[in-house]
Write a protein that holds these residues in place. Structure first.
Motif, PDB file in Angstrom:
ATOM      1  N   LYS A 131      -8.414  21.817 -56.452  1.00 38.01           N
ATOM      2  CA  LYS A 131      -9.049  21.348 -57.689  1.00 38.01           C
ATOM      3  C   LYS A 131      -8.913  19.852 -57.913  1.00 38.01           C
ATOM      4  CE  LYS A 131      -6.929  24.300 -60.303  1.00 38.01           C
ATOM      5  NZ  LYS A 131      -6.443  24.924 -61.561  1.00 38.01           N
ATOM      6  N   GLN A 132      -7.729  19.303 -57.631  1.00 39.35           N
ATOM      7  CA  GLN A 132      -7.529  17.878 -57.899  1.00 39.35           C
ATOM      8  C   GLN A 132      -8.370  17.014 -56.962  1.00 39.35           C
ATOM      9  OE1 GLN A 132      -4.958  20.081 -57.609  1.00 39.35           O
ATOM     10  NE2 GLN A 132      -4.380  20.203 -59.765  1.00 39.35           N
ATOM     11  N   ILE A 133      -8.550  17.472 -55.735  1.00 42.70           N
ATOM     12  CA  ILE A 133      -9.407  16.705 -54.810  1.00 42.70           C
ATOM     13  C   ILE A 133     -10.861  16.801 -55.254  1.00 42.70           C
ATOM     14  CG2 ILE A 133     -10.315  16.596 -52.446  1.00 42.70           C
ATOM     15  CD1 ILE A 133      -7.554  17.288 -51.448  1.00 42.70           C
ATOM     16  N   GLY A 135     -11.922  17.277 -58.258  1.00 46.90           N
ATOM     17  CA  GLY A 135     -12.041  16.444 -59.451  1.00 46.90           C
ATOM     18  C   GLY A 135     -12.116  14.964 -59.094  1.00 46.90           C
ATOM     19  N   PHE A 136     -11.283  14.549 -58.152  1.00 47.24           N
ATOM     20  CA  PHE A 136     -11.299  13.145 -57.736  1.00 47.24           C
ATOM     21  C   PHE A 136     -12.639  12.807 -57.072  1.00 47.24           C
ATOM     22  CE2 PHE A 136     -10.065   9.817 -54.524  1.00 47.24           C
ATOM     23  CZ  PHE A 136     -10.074   8.764 -55.428  1.00 47.24           C
ATOM     24  N   ALA A 138     -15.444  14.192 -57.768  1.00 46.04           N
ATOM     25  CA  ALA A 138     -16.427  14.113 -58.860  1.00 46.04           C
ATOM     26  C   ALA A 138     -16.349  12.762 -59.558  1.00 46.04           C
ATOM     27  CB  ALA A 138     -16.193  15.249 -59.859  1.00 46.04           C
ATOM     28  N   MET A 139     -15.134  12.227 -59.683  1.00 43.74           N
ATOM     29  CA  MET A 139     -14.967  10.908 -60.283  1.00 43.74           C
ATOM     30  C   MET A 139     -15.607   9.831 -59.398  1.00 43.74           C
ATOM     31  SD  MET A 139     -11.030  11.484 -61.543  1.00 43.74           S
ATOM     32  CE  MET A 139     -10.626   9.741 -61.602  1.00 43.74           C
ATOM     33  N   MET A 140     -15.408   9.980 -58.088  1.00 46.05           N
ATOM     34  CA  MET A 140     -16.011   9.023 -57.154  1.00 46.05           C
ATOM     35  C   MET A 140     -17.539   9.129 -57.191  1.00 46.05           C
ATOM     36  SD  MET A 140     -13.701   7.196 -55.588  1.00 46.05           S
ATOM     37  CE  MET A 140     -14.733   6.598 -54.256  1.00 46.05           C
ATOM     38  N   TYR A 142     -19.330  10.088 -59.684  1.00 48.44           N
ATOM     39  CA  TYR A 142     -19.750   9.470 -60.944  1.00 48.44           C
ATOM     40  C   TYR A 142     -19.808   7.952 -60.789  1.00 48.44           C
ATOM     41  CZ  TYR A 142     -19.167   7.464 -65.603  1.00 48.44           C
ATOM     42  OH  TYR A 142     -19.294   6.695 -66.719  1.00 48.44           O
ATOM     43  N   ILE A 242      -2.206  24.641 -52.435  1.00 49.50           N
ATOM     44  CA  ILE A 242      -3.176  24.078 -53.384  1.00 49.50           C
ATOM     45  C   ILE A 242      -4.537  24.781 -53.260  1.00 49.50           C
ATOM     46  CG2 ILE A 242      -4.047  22.184 -51.947  1.00 49.50           C
ATOM     47  CD1 ILE A 242      -3.820  20.351 -54.430  1.00 49.50           C
ATOM     48  N   ILE A 271     -16.709  22.418 -59.040  1.00 47.10           N
ATOM     49  CA  ILE A 271     -16.928  21.587 -60.237  1.00 47.10           C
ATOM     50  C   ILE A 271     -17.180  22.497 -61.444  1.00 47.10           C
ATOM     51  CG2 ILE A 271     -18.508  19.925 -61.328  1.00 47.10           C
ATOM     52  CD1 ILE A 271     -16.913  18.496 -59.321  1.00 47.10           C
ATOM     53  N   LEU A 274     -13.903  23.944 -62.435  1.00 43.46           N
ATOM     54  CA  LEU A 274     -13.116  22.931 -63.152  1.00 43.46           C
ATOM     55  C   LEU A 274     -13.618  22.737 -64.573  1.00 43.46           C
ATOM     56  CD1 LEU A 274     -12.572  19.976 -60.671  1.00 43.46           C
ATOM     57  CD2 LEU A 274     -10.951  21.694 -61.416  1.00 43.46           C
ATOM     58  N   ASN A 275     -14.934  22.686 -64.732  1.00 46.99           N
ATOM     59  CA  ASN A 275     -15.506  22.444 -66.061  1.00 46.99           C
ATOM     60  C   ASN A 275     -15.182  23.568 -67.029  1.00 46.99           C
ATOM     61  OD1 ASN A 275     -16.677  19.934 -65.716  1.00 46.99           O
ATOM     62  ND2 ASN A 275     -18.527  20.787 -64.813  1.00 46.99           N
TER      63      ASN A 275
END
Lengths: 277, 277
Positions: A131-133, A135-136, A138-140, A142, A242, A271, A274-275
């Protein structure tokens, strides 16, 4: 909460074994004692802890699934099989109305979506269940979408280390290169430095010895051409715990989506998981 | 393109000097030979390269600005003065209809916005003019907003190094801690490790000697409590060149906004500048 019956496919493979061992002791799940396996697996059974699993091969699975479904009318499949099995397994699930979480990478991903479109079941499909990867990433994504060219004039280095048995380049590193390209950095997937030698991993990277056989370490370094600045992003995963946690979250997400009959979307990603969280 | 007249306020301070030296050789700008300065500055003039600047103190500036505006009817002010001057300078710009880029940190930021609301001029106000850092912060803010709690179960370490003369904790590190809190990490601003000793910076951090007097290095390390994963983000800035480039982009952005009369927004941030690019 009612236990969710799950069928873990891909035994006796490593990742499927890890998932099964964790699911057996996880009170949220009931484990179905069958597992889809490859044609080349010589055994008919495998056991994990105190539990015996019947291995179901491609040539008998269409018959066997009738028996399984008569015993367990509802379950969610967790697929950690083999890239070559991705598409035929998806067709099998759709044919038999089995919702699934596809953690297996590779195969023809476009066809995979088409298969889902032709059926009426739901699935979570994700090449990375951490999940953290996700999420990261998704940030990238964005950043790449919102600020194209932000890192123009920067040079990139990408280094990734995985267990020696992993032959191909990290899929996560490949995806990240795409974001960096959109951010204005000239870099080719072929320039990713792959580390597969255990002695380098242990001595130079300080990867714990017990994780040499299962890890994914990634570092992306952006350097301004004038030397004025450096940005560095690292994500180091030891073992597979993980991925277990993310996969189980996907199962629970899928169960909830199945209860909401009105949802028209059929294929979900991490995603979406996560959402929801 | 027509040259943009700029007035660089804060001379003879270090950052204002850096801005002025760069603007003098930048063909996009005409430099106005005056600079707002503090009451405690003993000189009336300062020079940068071949250019002489008249230093304008608070007690005479209301009179002096009439003379300046008669010589230069339009210019954009770049403010790198002192936290204690932020609010009175903003009121001065609004009173005299001088659009400005406020790079000075500190002061009462809420009052600063109110001052702009009472006038009719435009301004870019940003505590950090480094575009890549601002973009990275926006990515973190997106992550915090979209995936709250993503890093629950992780421990955070924050280390920052700045020149010895910087007394307070890094504003960027403080802002980042806010995002990590939203991402589920328990961490207090007081737990940020501040490095200010030049010998440690040079020997342990390998910060180039020529940048010991001006740098901002930050590292954020997230570790899963079960040891299964580590995420680390680093941004290291040497010198002040990166802030010059961002400040000048803000000036050009502001000039373009001034030409578009219909825009109702009056206060912009570096995110607006990035989005425009």
């Amino acid at each position: 909460m009612e236990k969710i019956p799950v069928m873990i496919n891909g035994l006796p493979g490593n990742v499927a074994r890890t998932m099964a061992a964790a699911a057996i002791v996880d009170k949220r799940f009931t484990i179905i004692p069958y597992s889809l396996t490859g044609a080349d697996i010589p055994h008919d059974m495998t056991n994990i802890g105190s539990m015996d699993f019947t291995l179901v091969k491609p040539d008998t699975r269409d018959e066997k699934i009738k028996e399984i479904l008569s015993l367990y009318p509802f379950f969610i499949a967790i697929d950690y099989t083999h890239p070559t099995a991705v598409n035929s397994n998806a067709r099998f699930y759709v044919r038999n109305n089995i919702p699934f979480v596809m953690g297996t990478t590779g195969g023809d991903r476009e066809k995979l979506k088409q298969t889902l479109d032709q059926g009426s079941i739901l699935a979570v499909i994700a090449p990375n269940m951490a999940k953290q990867i996700v999420g990261f990433q998704a940030m990238m994504a964005y950043g790449a979408r919102t600020f194209p060219g932000l890192f123009k004039g920067f040079s990139l280095k990408v280094k990734e280390s995985h267990q020696q048995s992993k032959a191909d380049t990290s899929g996560t590193a490949r995806a990240m290169v795409g974001y960096f390209n959109d951010l204005g950095v000239d870099f080719k997937v072929d320039d990713i430095q792959q580390i597969r030698a255990p002695e380098i991993q242990e001595k130079e990277w300080n990867i714990p010895r017990e994780h040499l056989s299962g890890h994914g370490w990634h570092t992306y370094t952006l350097t301004a051409d004038d030397g004025s600045s450096l940005f560095e992003f690292t994500h180091n995963i030891n073992g597979r715990d993980i991925y277990v946690s993310g996969t189980f979250d996907a199962v629970i997400f899928l169960k909830e989506k199945l209860l909401l009959k009105e949802d028209r979307k059929r294929v979900f990603t991490m995603i979406d998981v996560l959402n929801q969280a």
